[in-house]
Write a protein that holds these residues in place. Structure first.
Motif, PDB file in Angstrom:
ATOM      1  N   ILE A 283      -8.705  18.911  -4.093  1.00  0.00           N
ATOM      2  CA  ILE A 283      -8.185  18.569  -2.545  1.00  0.00           C
ATOM      3  C   ILE A 283      -7.521  17.118  -2.871  1.00  0.00           C
ATOM      4  O   ILE A 283      -7.987  16.459  -3.731  1.00  0.00           O
ATOM      5  N   PHE A 284      -6.887  16.656  -1.766  1.00  0.00           N
ATOM      6  CA  PHE A 284      -6.252  15.284  -1.931  1.00  0.00           C
ATOM      7  C   PHE A 284      -7.148  14.353  -1.870  1.00  0.00           C
ATOM      8  O   PHE A 284      -8.082  14.265  -0.741  1.00  0.00           O
ATOM      9  N   SER A 285      -7.205  13.425  -2.750  1.00  0.00           N
ATOM     10  CA  SER A 285      -8.173  12.392  -2.745  1.00  0.00           C
ATOM     11  C   SER A 285      -7.633  10.791  -3.123  1.00  0.00           C
ATOM     12  O   SER A 285      -6.613  10.794  -3.675  1.00  0.00           O
ATOM     13  N   HIS A 286      -8.260   9.761  -2.394  1.00  0.00           N
ATOM     14  CA  HIS A 286      -7.920   8.624  -2.792  1.00  0.00           C
ATOM     15  C   HIS A 286      -8.313   8.008  -4.286  1.00  0.00           C
ATOM     16  O   HIS A 286      -7.301   7.456  -4.646  1.00  0.00           O
ATOM     17  N   ASN A 287      -9.268   8.247  -4.783  1.00  0.00           N
ATOM     18  CA  ASN A 287      -9.823   8.006  -5.993  1.00  0.00           C
ATOM     19  C   ASN A 287     -10.077   6.707  -6.369  1.00  0.00           C
ATOM     20  O   ASN A 287     -10.289   6.177  -7.641  1.00  0.00           O
ATOM     21  N   ASP A 288      -9.793   5.611  -5.405  1.00  0.00           N
ATOM     22  CA  ASP A 288     -10.272   4.115  -5.829  1.00  0.00           C
ATOM     23  C   ASP A 288     -10.744   3.509  -4.598  1.00  0.00           C
ATOM     24  O   ASP A 288     -10.659   2.426  -4.190  1.00  0.00           O
ATOM     25  N   LEU A 289     -12.097   4.233  -4.014  1.00  0.00           N
ATOM     26  CA  LEU A 289     -12.460   3.822  -2.851  1.00  0.00           C
ATOM     27  C   LEU A 289     -13.653   2.816  -3.287  1.00  0.00           C
ATOM     28  O   LEU A 289     -14.882   3.058  -3.011  1.00  0.00           O
ATOM     29  N   THR A 290     -13.119   1.419  -3.659  1.00  0.00           N
ATOM     30  CA  THR A 290     -14.034   0.443  -4.210  1.00  0.00           C
ATOM     31  C   THR A 290     -13.901  -0.395  -3.011  1.00  0.00           C
ATOM     32  O   THR A 290     -13.138  -0.293  -2.218  1.00  0.00           O
ATOM     33  N   LEU A 291     -14.909  -1.677  -3.312  1.00  0.00           N
ATOM     34  CA  LEU A 291     -14.959  -2.558  -2.164  1.00  0.00           C
ATOM     35  C   LEU A 291     -13.649  -3.139  -1.491  1.00  0.00           C
ATOM     36  O   LEU A 291     -13.455  -3.331  -0.384  1.00  0.00           O
ATOM     37  N   GLY A 292     -12.707  -3.490  -2.572  1.00  0.00           N
ATOM     38  CA  GLY A 292     -11.404  -4.256  -1.942  1.00  0.00           C
ATOM     39  C   GLY A 292     -10.717  -3.239  -1.403  1.00  0.00           C
ATOM     40  O   GLY A 292      -9.605  -3.672  -0.819  1.00  0.00           O
ATOM     41  N   ASN A 293     -10.745  -1.742  -1.539  1.00  0.00           N
ATOM     42  CA  ASN A 293      -9.625  -1.047  -0.947  1.00  0.00           C
ATOM     43  C   ASN A 293     -10.423  -0.306   0.419  1.00  0.00           C
ATOM     44  O   ASN A 293      -9.598   0.314   1.004  1.00  0.00           O
ATOM     45  N   ILE A 294     -11.045  -0.763   0.982  1.00  0.00           N
ATOM     46  CA  ILE A 294     -11.704  -0.225   2.224  1.00  0.00           C
ATOM     47  C   ILE A 294     -11.633  -1.601   3.223  1.00  0.00           C
ATOM     48  O   ILE A 294     -12.227  -2.485   3.069  1.00  0.00           O
ATOM     49  N   LEU A 295     -10.879  -1.364   4.316  1.00  0.00           N
ATOM     50  CA  LEU A 295     -10.934  -2.207   5.312  1.00  0.00           C
ATOM     51  C   LEU A 295     -11.577  -1.798   6.453  1.00  0.00           C
ATOM     52  O   LEU A 295     -11.405  -0.539   6.826  1.00  0.00           O
ATOM     53  N   TRP A 296     -11.725  -2.740   7.647  1.00  0.00           N
ATOM     54  CA  TRP A 296     -12.239  -2.458   8.772  1.00  0.00           C
ATOM     55  C   TRP A 296     -11.664  -2.922  10.200  1.00  0.00           C
ATOM     56  O   TRP A 296     -11.292  -4.204   9.939  1.00  0.00           O
ATOM     57  N   ASN A 297     -11.338  -2.231  11.045  1.00  0.00           N
ATOM     58  CA  ASN A 297     -10.539  -2.791  12.114  1.00  0.00           C
ATOM     59  C   ASN A 297     -11.051  -1.726  13.138  1.00  0.00           C
ATOM     60  O   ASN A 297     -10.272  -0.683  13.502  1.00  0.00           O
ATOM     61  N   LYS A 298     -12.243  -1.783  13.901  1.00  0.00           N
ATOM     62  CA  LYS A 298     -12.796  -0.851  14.779  1.00  0.00           C
ATOM     63  C   LYS A 298     -13.140   0.716  14.144  1.00  0.00           C
ATOM     64  O   LYS A 298     -14.180   1.159  14.505  1.00  0.00           O
ATOM     65  N   LYS A 299     -12.324   0.889  13.070  1.00  0.00           N
ATOM     66  CA  LYS A 299     -12.888   2.150  12.092  1.00  0.00           C
ATOM     67  C   LYS A 299     -12.345   1.535  10.665  1.00  0.00           C
ATOM     68  O   LYS A 299     -11.655   0.645  10.629  1.00  0.00           O
ATOM     69  N   CYS A 300     -12.924   2.488   9.782  1.00  0.00           N
ATOM     70  CA  CYS A 300     -12.470   1.880   8.408  1.00  0.00           C
ATOM     71  C   CYS A 300     -11.226   2.773   7.977  1.00  0.00           C
ATOM     72  O   CYS A 300     -10.841   3.739   8.494  1.00  0.00           O
ATOM     73  N   PHE A 301     -10.186   1.838   7.173  1.00  0.00           N
ATOM     74  CA  PHE A 301      -9.074   2.640   6.698  1.00  0.00           C
ATOM     75  C   PHE A 301      -8.731   2.059   5.162  1.00  0.00           C
ATOM     76  O   PHE A 301      -9.569   0.967   4.882  1.00  0.00           O
ATOM     77  N   PHE A 302      -7.967   2.719   4.284  1.00  0.00           N
ATOM     78  CA  PHE A 302      -7.961   2.806   3.046  1.00  0.00           C
ATOM     79  C   PHE A 302      -6.647   2.199   2.715  1.00  0.00           C
ATOM     80  O   PHE A 302      -5.697   2.378   3.082  1.00  0.00           O
ATOM     81  N   ILE A 303      -6.646   1.330   1.503  1.00  0.00           N
ATOM     82  CA  ILE A 303      -5.357   0.938   1.141  1.00  0.00           C
ATOM     83  C   ILE A 303      -5.434   1.107  -0.347  1.00  0.00           C
ATOM     84  O   ILE A 303      -6.449   1.567  -1.015  1.00  0.00           O
ATOM     85  N   ASP A 304      -4.494   0.910  -0.912  1.00  0.00           N
ATOM     86  CA  ASP A 304      -4.043   0.897  -2.591  1.00  0.00           C
ATOM     87  C   ASP A 304      -4.380   2.270  -3.017  1.00  0.00           C
ATOM     88  O   ASP A 304      -5.316   2.779  -3.282  1.00  0.00           O
ATOM     89  N   TRP A 305      -3.170   2.979  -2.900  1.00  0.00           N
ATOM     90  CA  TRP A 305      -3.277   4.525  -3.180  1.00  0.00           C
ATOM     91  C   TRP A 305      -2.661   4.984  -4.500  1.00  0.00           C
ATOM     92  O   TRP A 305      -2.292   6.266  -4.709  1.00  0.00           O
ATOM     93  N   GLU A 306      -2.529   4.101  -5.438  1.00  0.00           N
ATOM     94  CA  GLU A 306      -1.863   4.397  -6.590  1.00  0.00           C
ATOM     95  C   GLU A 306      -2.608   5.402  -7.652  1.00  0.00           C
ATOM     96  O   GLU A 306      -2.129   6.271  -8.441  1.00  0.00           O
ATOM     97  N   TYR A 307      -3.925   5.601  -7.337  1.00  0.00           N
ATOM     98  CA  TYR A 307      -4.448   6.359  -8.299  1.00  0.00           C
ATOM     99  C   TYR A 307      -4.755   8.101  -7.655  1.00  0.00           C
ATOM    100  O   TYR A 307      -5.466   8.707  -7.829  1.00  0.00           O
ATOM    101  N   ALA A 308      -4.330   8.107  -6.166  1.00  0.00           N
ATOM    102  CA  ALA A 308      -4.509   9.112  -5.380  1.00  0.00           C
ATOM    103  C   ALA A 308      -4.048  10.543  -6.141  1.00  0.00           C
ATOM    104  O   ALA A 308      -2.815  10.499  -7.016  1.00  0.00           O
ATOM    105  N   SER A 309      -4.837  11.632  -6.077  1.00  0.00           N
ATOM    106  CA  SER A 309      -4.360  12.657  -6.861  1.00  0.00           C
ATOM    107  C   SER A 309      -5.064  13.883  -6.260  1.00  0.00           C
ATOM    108  O   SER A 309      -6.226  13.707  -5.362  1.00  0.00           O
ATOM    109  N   LEU A 310      -4.967  15.442  -6.787  1.00  0.00           N
ATOM    110  CA  LEU A 310      -5.752  16.094  -6.437  1.00  0.00           C
ATOM    111  C   LEU A 310      -7.168  15.948  -7.271  1.00  0.00           C
ATOM    112  O   LEU A 310      -7.102  15.611  -8.351  1.00  0.00           O
ATOM    113  N   ASN A 311      -8.297  16.205  -6.771  1.00  0.00           N
ATOM    114  CA  ASN A 311      -9.581  15.774  -7.286  1.00  0.00           C
ATOM    115  C   ASN A 311     -10.473  16.885  -6.695  1.00  0.00           C
ATOM    116  O   ASN A 311     -10.484  17.185  -5.403  1.00  0.00           O
ATOM    117  N   SER A 312     -11.812  16.624  -7.108  1.00  0.00           N
ATOM    118  CA  SER A 312     -12.975  17.252  -6.650  1.00  0.00           C
ATOM    119  C   SER A 312     -13.277  16.394  -5.432  1.00  0.00           C
ATOM    120  O   SER A 312     -13.212  15.091  -5.393  1.00  0.00           O
TER     121      SER A 312
END
Length: 278
Positions: free
Chosen positions: A170-199
């Motif tokens: 399935i489509f995956s972010h692949n880099d959900l580390t501390l610096g790539n998760i931000l919060w504003n009422k809910k979480c959202f993700f940045i830095d998608w250069e490693y995104a790919s199909l993955n487990s």
């Protein structure tokens, strides 16, 4: 002043009015600034000289961000020049979420829900890399070192044992580390250069390892991801183990292809941590 002059020189070719406000972050491959671009509050990322394998991931990132803009998440790219290592995106208000905050039951549940939304993105005919190709590229870069490096060898053996070819992709972010998760009422993700199909297990495993979640916390994360909790806990444990080794593999690739050395990348500390899996 020297840094300012260097940045000003690099951005001088940008078609548009850009004003640097303040630095946000410097990591191993880029420096990031808060700025305005044509009076829009923005984030400027300037890459250092990148080896080909990282440069290729930057090209892939631009395609993915455009794809996400249409499909799901507001990824408003204002300027992009991969050859020069420049990316400007619209600023998203948010803060980094710390360990003690993320480990609250309701926040883990929310994080699981947001990961599920990523995994439900339909790629249609959009060309997305396969995670296996990324790992095999790392293996190719390190082919002359694997036999003589226990931790590299272990990392690739763990990946092979996951029987990735049999996984649902399935489509995956692949880099959900501390610096790539931000919060504003809910979480959202940045830095998608490693995104790919993955487990689907990989993004969840990345959260578990990044925040060192215990069993109860993992249950809260998974309940947000899948209310019926139809996930194989042994498989999730093995994917989590692999994420630790993947960080080591990535850093050794960086050493092999750049001027970084083991001391700069804290390799001895990583080896000490990985030895607990031996």
């Amino acid at each position: 002043m020297k840094l300012v002059r260097k940045v000003e020189k690099k951005i001088s070719s940008i078609d548009g009015e850009i004003k640097i406000i303040s630095p946000l972050k410097i990591d191993l491959i880029s420096e990031i600034f808060l700025c305005t671009f044509n009076d829009i509050k923005s984030v400027l990322r300037l890459d250092f000289d990148l080896p080909n394998w990282l440069q290729n991931q930057r090209y892939s990132e631009f395609q993915i961000l455009n794809f996400l803009k249409d499909k799901w998440q507001d990824q408003n790219i204002l300027y992009h020049d991969s050859d020069s290592g420049i990316l400007i995106r619209e600023f998203h208000e948010g803060k980094k979420i710390l360990d003690y905050e993320i480990k609250k039951k309701e926040n883990l549940f929310s994080l699981g829900k947001e990961i599920k939304k990523v995994h439900q993105i339909e790629t249609d005919n959009f060309l997305v890399n396969d995670f296996n190709d990324i790992v095999e590229n790392y293996r190719s870069i390190l082919k002359n070192k694997i036999k003589n490096d226990y931790f590299l060898d272990q990392g690739f053996q763990i990946f092979d044992s996951l029987l990735y070819e049999n996984e649902l992709k399935i489509f995956s972010h692949n880099d959900l580390t501390l610096g790539n998760i931000l919060w504003n009422k809910k979480c959202f993700f940045i830095d998608w250069e490693y995104a790919s199909l993955n487990s689907p297990y990989f993004d969840l495993a990345s959260i578990i390892s990044s925040y060192n979640l215990n069993n109860n916390e993992i249950v809260h994360l998974l309940s947000g991801y899948n209310k019926n909790n139809h996930l194989n806990t042994e498989k999730l444990r093995n994917w989590t183990k692999f994420t630790y080794f993947l960080d080591y593999i990535w850093r050794i690739c960086l050493i092999e292809t750049t001027k970084y050395d083991e001391k700069t990348l804290n390799i001895s500390f990583l080896k000490k941590n990985l030895s607990t899996f031996s």
